[in-house]
Design a protein around this motif. Sequence first.
Motif, short mmCIF file in Angstrom:
data_model
loop_
_atom_site.label_atom_id
_atom_site.label_comp_id
_atom_site.label_asym_id
_atom_site.label_seq_id
_atom_site.Cartn_x
_atom_site.Cartn_y
_atom_site.Cartn_z
N TYR A 18 23.31 13.02 36.51
CA TYR A 18 24.26 12.43 35.57
C TYR A 18 23.81 11.02 35.24
CZ TYR A 18 27.44 16.32 36.41
OH TYR A 18 27.99 17.57 36.50
N GLN A 27 24.50 7.44 32.44
CA GLN A 27 25.33 6.71 31.47
C GLN A 27 24.43 6.01 30.46
OE1 GLN A 27 27.38 3.96 33.98
NE2 GLN A 27 29.17 5.29 34.23
N ASP A 28 24.89 5.94 29.20
CA ASP A 28 24.17 5.16 28.19
C ASP A 28 24.38 3.68 28.45
OD1 ASP A 28 23.15 7.31 26.90
OD2 ASP A 28 24.70 7.40 25.34
N THR A 39 27.02 11.89 31.63
CA THR A 39 26.52 13.09 30.92
C THR A 39 25.52 13.81 31.81
OG1 THR A 39 26.77 11.92 28.82
CG2 THR A 39 25.44 13.92 28.82
N GLU A 40 25.65 15.14 31.87
CA GLU A 40 24.79 15.94 32.73
C GLU A 40 23.48 16.28 32.01
OE1 GLU A 40 24.89 20.13 35.32
OE2 GLU A 40 26.51 19.62 33.90
N TYR A 41 22.34 16.15 32.76
CA TYR A 41 21.02 16.50 32.24
C TYR A 41 20.25 17.25 33.32
CZ TYR A 41 22.10 12.77 28.88
OH TYR A 41 22.69 11.98 27.93
N GLY A 52 29.94 11.05 37.60
CA GLY A 52 29.27 12.32 37.84
C GLY A 52 29.40 12.86 39.24
N GLN A 94 31.83 8.90 30.46
CA GLN A 94 30.55 8.20 30.36
C GLN A 94 29.40 8.89 31.09
OE1 GLN A 94 30.14 5.04 28.43
NE2 GLN A 94 31.80 6.36 27.70
N CYS A 119 23.31 22.29 29.82
CA CYS A 119 23.07 20.86 29.55
C CYS A 119 21.70 20.69 28.89
CB CYS A 119 23.15 20.05 30.85
SG CYS A 119 21.89 20.51 32.07
N THR A 165 40.37 9.68 27.51
CA THR A 165 39.06 9.90 26.90
C THR A 165 39.08 9.68 25.39
OG1 THR A 165 39.61 12.26 26.78
CG2 THR A 165 38.32 11.52 28.67
N ARG A 202 32.63 8.50 17.71
CA ARG A 202 33.61 9.23 18.50
C ARG A 202 34.98 9.27 17.82
NH1 ARG A 202 31.00 6.34 22.71
NH2 ARG A 202 32.61 4.75 22.60
#
Length: 931
Positions: free
Chosen positions: A698, A700-701, A815-817, A788, A813, A858, A807, A524
């Motif tokens: 949504y 998070q890793d 993320t949309e899927y 999310g 953190q 996405c 950010t 990043r």
Amino acid sequence: MASVSGPAQAAPVSASSLQRGIVKMVLSGCAIIVRGQPRGGPPPERQINLSNIRAGALARRAAQGQPDTKDIPDEPWAFQAREFLRKKLIGKEVCFTVEIKTALGREYGMVYLGKDTTGENIAESLVNEGLATVRREGVRGNNPDQARLCELEDQAKASKKGMWSEGGGALTIRDLKYTIENPRNFVDSSHQKPVNAIIEHVRDGSVVRALLLPDYYLVTVMLSGVKCPSFKREADGTETPEPFAAEAKFFTESRLLQRDVQIILESCHNQIILGTILHPNGNITELLLKEGFARCVDWSMAVYTQGAEKLRAAERSAKERKVRIWKDYVAPTANLDQKDRQFVAKVMQVVNADALVVKLNSGEYKTIHLSSIRPPRNEGEEKNKDKDKRFRPLYDIAYMFEAREFLRKKLIGKKVNVTVDYIRAATAQGEGTPAFSERTCATVTIGGINIAEALVSKGLATVIRYRQDDDQRSSHYDELLAAEARAIKNGKGLHSKKEVPIHRVADISGETQKAKQFLPFLQRAGRSEAVVEYVFSGSRLKLYMPKETCLITFLLAGIECPRSSRNTPGGVQVAEPFSDEAMLFTKELVLQREVEVEVESMDKAGNFIGWLHIEGVNLSVALVENALSKVHFTAERSAYYKALVSAEEACRQKKEKIWANYEEKPVEEVVHLSEEKERVANYRPVYVTEITDTLHFYAQDVETGAQLESLMETMRAEIAAHPPVEGSYSARRGDYCLAKFADGECQFVFSALIYFLYSRIRAMARYRARVEKVESPAKVHVFYIDYGNREVVSSTRLAAMPPAFSTRTLPAQATEYTFAFIQVPQDDDARADVVDCVVRDIQNSQCLLNVEYSGATCPYVTIQFGDTKDDVGLGLVKEGLVMVDVRKEKHLQKMVTEYLNSQESAKSARLNIWRYGDFRADDADEFGYRR
């Protein structure tokens, strides 16, 4: 001393023939010492006492070991008589006749100034000035010389000269001060200003006895900065001269003894006064060195006020001419050619803090050690090595890193002037001392600045102390000592009383787990600053990241570089052609330089892979352009692919280096079949935090959960310390801010681990958000970027986001899927059933996610349960809750087939949406279902 009447002690002898000599010393008003001309050494001397006259006795010191004796001052007019003769005779040629010689060997006669008896009669001059009396006992009338003296004495009495003046006249009785209670204070009181003096005695070439005027202090002075051969006193009281001791003493005597001089009292060392004697004809210190009668000494060189470089230059001149004490001298660089003694080279590497690797004009590499300095070191360094196998001197030894950085920033890639001072022979390992290979020690300058001196002046190195007879030292040794003295006085670096700097550098080279945690941060960060610490091969480097304070192993992306030789379990792997050239090219371009790196990924061993840039040059492209590397297929996805391919094609055409044996394959007409790609299953752990009504979700890793927790804790502390003022924030669409939930706590929970995090930060009730829409101050639509979910809040519950929590510090953190291979039913009730089922199954839990293909808004993914590894989307199909979205990609056909088979099973069992059969026939596109 007073002359003693010769005739009363011994029978007279006939006068000898006329003799000549040079007056070396005046013992008193009636006694002198004359010497001959030197021939191959100090000349013979003899004492001549003036006949028929008597002068006063000079002061004498009390005999040592006899407490009853006392110091005796001058008799009246004794000192004036001595001074009269000293000023008239010292260093002058005289002639004399010996009239009487006693049984004890004492000689009496007449002395004339000049080469014959036509010159001035010294005895007559003394009597005429009233400074001596005539012996009238036993006056013989037939002696014209004696009669002449009596006549002159009578005239002096009549004229009231000297001792015959009324009331004593200019009578002076000198009281010598033999002892000084505090020599150091006495020296300091002179403030290094020249003091008038008379040299009374020369002990050896560099030690004299001087009478300081006008206070008559009799002091012993040692010449600052030098030492002459001396006379060693044996047990029996005899003195044995060292080689050239007598010659050095005569050299000083013949120039200074009983001369009027000026002395600069410079220091006091162990009650010994150090000084410099100045004579109108020159500086005796420099003359002794130039003629090879003395050598420089370091311990007193520092106090020499006339410039130590003059003494070194004089000594160097004597060494080059090999005179006197230097007759057997061999220069440390005598076996080197002139081109090897002085040369210009380019600095390629700084080795710790006292050595450089330079590149000569011939292309040869040479290691140069800086003369006479010692880099920072720890006491007990070897013990530390035993205790810690990962002991790193550069970071663990105080000021070693600062010293290396000073040299690196000042020298790397620059041309310097090198003057070889000496070559230190190799030494074998001894008890407590390591072995050293042969070292070339030199003075390195750039822009007229001595690098070693600059290093010492900053307190980043110390100066080595040598034995007095050790000539293997820097040609600017005195400047180094002066620089060290300044550093000590100012408390710089190693001499500082402050706490030593500590460098906590994390070495994550080869640490796979640490590298995995660090990878997202570097990805990043985009371009990051780094310093190349080491080059393993053309494409493998070790980097120091200053901002992150860590060491990483870095592999160049997009290229395939020849491998160097290395040890493997099966034996030594032979180096590939041009591997050494590639490594040398990389070293010359980037070693110890400041670079920028872009990290893209990492390998299984924890090595980071990416692109390295230096001054606008991409190292991967540069290696390919110089025919030292080939393009790797992984470069296709990079922005540098065109530049790499273009460079490779140019080298192929020229057939350079690795392309020397390249044969272009004949073009054949073939039918190009598109290769069938295989589906890549790379599932990673995520936390599902929010599921929307359209079945998007949504997540998070898991890997970045710790970073989010750390940021939240820091943000909570910041808000507690500086609470935001409600209503002070003006919301604008697209802004990032801190939002407070309406009920004062999170409205969602995401897995057990995140729940633990949530329970720790819920009291804070503020989270990072993005403003999506502003209807009014009372209705602001916000999206919580880390979780999310969305909410409509009042602007009074919003606050500005501090830059430390933006950010840039930690990206959003959440993320949309959306689910791959499935279609959500259009019916609201059926869609609600699907959403409820998914919420029940995977929300607030840890799952495994794999991206299958990209979408317009996405990525499309398949997601598995964390415990059973069952496919969630496939389960929805099996339960008849959704339909299959048929994909045409060949590498996905296996998955599509599995989904279709499951759909057919659900249809056969008439589950959920299939309970009334296959409803899709009337909903086809041609009947307007989707329009």
